[in-house]
Design an enzyme around this catalytic site. Structure first.
Site, PDB file in Angstrom:
ATOM      1  N   HIS A  58       9.277  -3.658   3.323  1.00 50.93           N
ATOM      2  CA  HIS A  58       8.915  -3.741   1.689  1.00 50.93           C
ATOM      3  C   HIS A  58       9.868  -4.117   1.066  1.00 50.93           C
ATOM      4  O   HIS A  58       9.951  -5.035   0.176  1.00 50.93           O
ATOM      5  CB  HIS A  58       8.141  -2.621   1.375  1.00 50.93           C
ATOM      6  CG  HIS A  58       6.786  -1.989   2.021  1.00 50.93           C
ATOM      7  ND1 HIS A  58       6.809  -0.896   2.838  1.00 50.93           N
ATOM      8  CD2 HIS A  58       5.778  -2.566   2.397  1.00 50.93           C
ATOM      9  CE1 HIS A  58       5.300  -0.812   3.149  1.00 50.93           C
ATOM     10  NE2 HIS A  58       5.032  -1.903   2.932  1.00 50.93           N
ATOM     11  N   LYS A  81       4.875 -10.032   9.433  1.00 50.78           N
ATOM     12  CA  LYS A  81       4.680  -8.817  10.427  1.00 50.78           C
ATOM     13  C   LYS A  81       3.064  -8.888  10.511  1.00 50.78           C
ATOM     14  O   LYS A  81       2.540  -8.581  11.671  1.00 50.78           O
ATOM     15  CB  LYS A  81       5.038  -7.497   9.675  1.00 50.78           C
ATOM     16  CG  LYS A  81       4.195  -6.309  10.003  1.00 50.78           C
ATOM     17  CD  LYS A  81       4.646  -5.660  11.178  1.00 50.78           C
ATOM     18  CE  LYS A  81       3.912  -4.323  11.700  1.00 50.78           C
ATOM     19  NZ  LYS A  81       2.794  -3.872  10.760  1.00 50.78           N
ATOM     20  N   ASP A  82       2.418  -9.146   9.212  1.00 51.68           N
ATOM     21  CA  ASP A  82       0.999  -9.319   9.170  1.00 51.68           C
ATOM     22  C   ASP A  82       0.557 -10.674   9.465  1.00 51.68           C
ATOM     23  O   ASP A  82       0.189 -11.578   8.329  1.00 51.68           O
ATOM     24  CB  ASP A  82       0.330  -8.593   7.968  1.00 51.68           C
ATOM     25  CG  ASP A  82       0.657  -7.130   7.946  1.00 51.68           C
ATOM     26  OD1 ASP A  82       0.152  -6.227   8.841  1.00 51.68           O
ATOM     27  OD2 ASP A  82       1.603  -6.918   7.434  1.00 51.68           O
ATOM     28  N   MET A  98       0.829  -1.338  -0.153  1.00 43.80           N
ATOM     29  CA  MET A  98      -0.159  -0.107  -0.080  1.00 43.80           C
ATOM     30  C   MET A  98       0.897   1.306  -0.114  1.00 43.80           C
ATOM     31  O   MET A  98       0.245   2.384   0.403  1.00 43.80           O
ATOM     32  CB  MET A  98      -0.966  -0.067   1.249  1.00 43.80           C
ATOM     33  CG  MET A  98      -1.695  -1.293   1.189  1.00 43.80           C
ATOM     34  SD  MET A  98      -3.515  -0.931   1.929  1.00 43.80           S
ATOM     35  CE  MET A  98      -2.770  -0.836   3.779  1.00 43.80           C
ATOM     36  N   LEU A 143       6.654   3.134   1.404  1.00 46.76           N
ATOM     37  CA  LEU A 143       7.518   2.025   1.713  1.00 46.76           C
ATOM     38  C   LEU A 143       8.638   2.500   2.657  1.00 46.76           C
ATOM     39  O   LEU A 143       9.355   3.479   2.749  1.00 46.76           O
ATOM     40  CB  LEU A 143       8.136   1.743   0.225  1.00 46.76           C
ATOM     41  CG  LEU A 143       7.183   1.351  -0.838  1.00 46.76           C
ATOM     42  CD1 LEU A 143       7.832   1.053  -2.325  1.00 46.76           C
ATOM     43  CD2 LEU A 143       6.071   0.266  -0.531  1.00 46.76           C
ATOM     44  N   HIS A 144       8.944   1.143   3.285  1.00 48.89           N
ATOM     45  CA  HIS A 144      10.289   1.081   4.396  1.00 48.89           C
ATOM     46  C   HIS A 144      11.074  -0.030   3.790  1.00 48.89           C
ATOM     47  O   HIS A 144      10.677  -0.915   2.977  1.00 48.89           O
ATOM     48  CB  HIS A 144       9.581   1.248   5.665  1.00 48.89           C
ATOM     49  CG  HIS A 144       8.672   0.077   5.945  1.00 48.89           C
ATOM     50  ND1 HIS A 144       8.723  -1.187   5.828  1.00 48.89           N
ATOM     51  CD2 HIS A 144       7.162   0.154   6.072  1.00 48.89           C
ATOM     52  CE1 HIS A 144       7.786  -1.891   6.208  1.00 48.89           C
ATOM     53  NE2 HIS A 144       6.656  -1.247   6.274  1.00 48.89           N
ATOM     54  N   MET A 154       8.886  -2.343  11.449  1.00 52.47           N
ATOM     55  CA  MET A 154       8.651  -1.370  10.667  1.00 52.47           C
ATOM     56  C   MET A 154       7.393  -1.334  10.027  1.00 52.47           C
ATOM     57  O   MET A 154       6.695  -2.434   9.974  1.00 52.47           O
ATOM     58  CB  MET A 154       9.686  -1.309   9.471  1.00 52.47           C
ATOM     59  CG  MET A 154      11.178  -1.254   9.823  1.00 52.47           C
ATOM     60  SD  MET A 154      12.138  -1.366   8.289  1.00 52.47           S
ATOM     61  CE  MET A 154      13.774  -0.805   9.522  1.00 52.47           C
ATOM     62  N   SER A 155       6.725  -0.126   9.631  1.00 53.69           N
ATOM     63  CA  SER A 155       5.395  -0.234   9.429  1.00 53.69           C
ATOM     64  C   SER A 155       5.087   1.272   8.722  1.00 53.69           C
ATOM     65  O   SER A 155       5.676   2.295   9.175  1.00 53.69           O
ATOM     66  CB  SER A 155       4.547  -0.439  10.590  1.00 53.69           C
ATOM     67  OG  SER A 155       3.020   0.039  10.130  1.00 53.69           O
ATOM     68  N   GLY A 167       4.678 -10.275   4.347  1.00 48.69           N
ATOM     69  CA  GLY A 167       5.522 -10.400   5.418  1.00 48.69           C
ATOM     70  C   GLY A 167       4.781 -10.942   6.676  1.00 48.69           C
ATOM     71  O   GLY A 167       3.639 -10.805   6.977  1.00 48.69           O
TER      72      GLY A 167
HETATM   73  P1  AMP Z   1       1.470  -2.915   3.502  1.00 47.55           P
HETATM   74  O1  AMP Z   1       2.058  -1.905   2.594  1.00 47.55           O
HETATM   75  O2  AMP Z   1       1.327  -2.512   4.838  1.00 47.55           O
HETATM   76  O3  AMP Z   1       0.325  -3.499   2.945  1.00 47.55           O
HETATM   77  O4  AMP Z   1       2.333  -4.143   3.585  1.00 47.55           O
HETATM   78  C1  AMP Z   1       2.858  -4.834   2.146  1.00 47.55           C
HETATM   79  C2  AMP Z   1       3.624  -6.153   2.398  1.00 47.55           C
HETATM   80  O5  AMP Z   1       4.893  -5.671   3.393  1.00 47.55           O
HETATM   81  C3  AMP Z   1       2.858  -7.190   3.538  1.00 47.55           C
HETATM   82  O6  AMP Z   1       3.074  -8.405   2.844  1.00 47.55           O
HETATM   83  C4  AMP Z   1       3.307  -6.786   4.623  1.00 47.55           C
HETATM   84  O7  AMP Z   1       3.253  -8.001   5.537  1.00 47.55           O
HETATM   85  C5  AMP Z   1       4.864  -6.480   4.447  1.00 47.55           C
HETATM   86  N1  AMP Z   1       5.373  -5.679   5.534  1.00 47.55           N
HETATM   87  C6  AMP Z   1       4.906  -4.874   6.237  1.00 47.55           C
HETATM   88  N2  AMP Z   1       5.903  -4.438   7.179  1.00 47.55           N
HETATM   89  C7  AMP Z   1       6.832  -5.466   7.025  1.00 47.55           C
HETATM   90  C8  AMP Z   1       8.095  -5.461   7.895  1.00 47.55           C
HETATM   91  N3  AMP Z   1       8.222  -4.571   8.956  1.00 47.55           N
HETATM   92  N4  AMP Z   1       9.006  -6.366   7.527  1.00 47.55           N
HETATM   93  C9  AMP Z   1       8.683  -7.367   6.386  1.00 47.55           C
HETATM   94  N5  AMP Z   1       7.536  -7.238   5.892  1.00 47.55           N
HETATM   95  C10 AMP Z   1       6.662  -6.363   5.993  1.00 47.55           C
END
Ligand code: AMP
Length: 282
Positions: A37, A151-152, A30, A33-34, A186-187, A149
């Site tokens: 990602h 993380k989720d 979404m 990015l960190h 990270m989030s 990840g």
């Molecule tokens: P998001 O943009 O939050 O929807 O996350 C996109 C993808 O990145 C998902 O598969 C998350 O689980 C993964 N992700 C988010 N935070 C982290 C993290 N700290 N370490 C590894 N993967 C992550």
């Protein structure tokens, strides 16, 4: 890196690529990015010949309108980071591309109890929204490998179930959680924390680590209660601190000392909701 906004263009591009390659890795995001990602992108590049990332803030997975409105957007930096780290294609659809005529948003996915426990309980409709967007993205991108990840944690289980439900031939690769130096997972939502909150937010991980160290066979009631009380004392507003079977997320109250467990937490710091998890015994 090629940037494509239309599903049809992805199809055309992929037809060309597919003739020449056997593996396509996909990293849905979404945005905002960190390094977490980027670690998924790097893993995909290790495993697959072509890597596609998507950035789409999916409205149907937000059960809280304010959370959706405040979701961070850093598109220019995201494009730069993806390009720099060797992403081949960035899919950047708008909402009509993902939900044409709103037909897809009406799909219902049979997720069983996964939909009503933990995140499902506190974010009603969230996982239906996740399945709607992931199902649509997987149809458009048709990857051989999908990188997500840990993380989720619950989302990983939901997506595994979605792949089964849809009978897709996709290898799901779950990647470890990347953390800040202080342990905070990270989030994208961390961008909404001020400096002090970012320091304090590391208490969630410290609490989970404490549970990992203290766990003993027998009743887990006290361990969960102590962790919840600790976070409340540190000014968090926890939705849940739970210990569950790592393989199916069934809550565990009595531990036999052998079952593989995961501890999961969701808590607000101010008006920002953070989640984290840690494997306890494996
Ligand atoms: P998001 O943009 O939050 O929807 O996350 C996109 C993808 O990145 C998902 O598969 C998350 O689980 C993964 N992700 C988010 N935070 C982290 C993290 N700290 N370490 C590894 N993967 C992550």
């Amino acid at each position: 890196m090629i940037i494509l906004k239309h599903a049809d263009d992805i199809g055309i591009q992929l037809k060309k690529i597919k003739a020449a390659t056997s593996s396509i890795g996909f990293v849905p995001t979404m945005g905002a990015l960190h390094k977490g990602h980027i670690s998924l992108l790097q893993k995909s590049k290790e495993v697959c010949e072509i890597t596609i990332c998507s950035i789409f803030i999916n409205p149907t997975q937000f059960n809280n309108a304010d959370d959706f409105k405040k979701y961070p957007v850093t598109l220019e930096q995201d494009i730069y980071a993806l390009e720099k780290n060797g992403c081949d294609i960035l899919f950047l659809p708008d909402v009509n591309e993902i939900y044409p005529g709103e037909t897809i948003s009406k799909n219902h996915f049979n997720l069983g109890y996964l939909e009503t426990i933990l995140e499902g309980k506190y974010r009603p409709g969230h996982f239906q929204g996740v399945c709607q967007v992931v199902s649509r993205l997987l149809k458009i991108v048709a990857p051989t490998h999908l990188f997500i990840g840990q993380k989720d944690y619950q989302q990983c289980m939901v997506i595994k179930r979605l792949i089964e439900l849809e009978g897709l031939n996709i290898e799901l690769i779950i990647c470890p959680t990347l953390r800040e130096e202080n342990g905070l997972a990270m989030s994208s939502r961390n961008l909404r924390l001020d400096e002090q909150q970012r320091e304090e937010a590391a208490e969630i991980y410290k609490t989970l680590l404490g549970m990992q160290q203290k766990i003993k066979p027998g009743s887990l009631h006290h361990l969960k209660k102590e962790a919840t009380e600790y976070l409340i004392k540190k000014n968090f507003n926890p939705d849940y601190i739970e210990i569950a079977e790592a393989g199916n997320l069934n809550p565990v109250n009595e531990w036999d000392g052998t079952a593989h467990l995961v501890a999961l937490a969701a808590a607000f710091i101010g008006d920002v909701r953070l989640i984290d998890n840690i494997l306890l015994k494996h």
